[in-house]
Design an enzyme around this catalytic site. Structure first.
Site, PDB file in Angstrom:
ATOM      1  N   ASN A 220      -6.428  -2.597   2.513  1.00  0.00           N
ATOM      2  CA  ASN A 220      -6.435  -4.053   2.653  1.00  0.00           C
ATOM      3  C   ASN A 220      -7.872  -4.548   2.717  1.00  0.00           C
ATOM      4  OD1 ASN A 220      -3.650  -4.375   2.739  1.00  0.00           O
ATOM      5  ND2 ASN A 220      -3.547  -4.301   4.956  1.00  0.00           N
TER       6      ASN A 220
ATOM      7  N   ARG B 101       0.831  -1.207   0.000  1.00  0.00           N
ATOM      8  CA  ARG B 101       0.000   0.000   0.000  1.00  0.00           C
ATOM      9  C   ARG B 101       0.862   1.253   0.000  1.00  0.00           C
ATOM     10  NH1 ARG B 101      -3.391  -0.225   4.944  1.00  0.00           N
ATOM     11  NH2 ARG B 101      -1.554  -1.303   5.682  1.00  0.00           N
TER      12      ARG B 101
END
Length: 93
Positions: free
Chosen positions: A40, A22
């Site tokens: 997520n 990320r």
């Protein structure tokens, strides 16, 4: 006349959680002038939502599926829709 902004929604599967994916995605998106988020998902995927130029969003999809990502990407499913707005910067969730 400038091209209209688009929204990219991409679902990235593989070993992409807990490996800096990320953060890496955020850096690439900001370099491309995009705003949005990377989050997520409970099933182990990462969902990337980004808005900006079509070319920038398409390049981000290429990078997400490339061999320079942290972890190991098995697949990237991408969808392009008209931009909706509402993002400020690019955040990790």
């Amino acid at each position: 006349m400038s091209e209209p902004a688009v929204r990219l929604t991409a679902w990235v599967s593989g070993r992409v959680q807990g490996v800096g994916f990320r953060w890496w995605t955020r850096c690439r998106a900001l370099e491309l002038g995009l705003v949005g988020q990377a989050a997520n998902l409970p099933d182990g995927r990462v969902q990337v939502s980004a808005e900006g130029s079509r070319a920038g969003c398409e390049r981000l999809v290429e990078l997400l599926g490339g061999d320079q990502t942290p972890g190991e990407v098995d697949s990237v499913q991408a969808r392009f829709t008209p931009a909706e707005g509402g993002f400020t910067g690019f955040v990790e969730r």
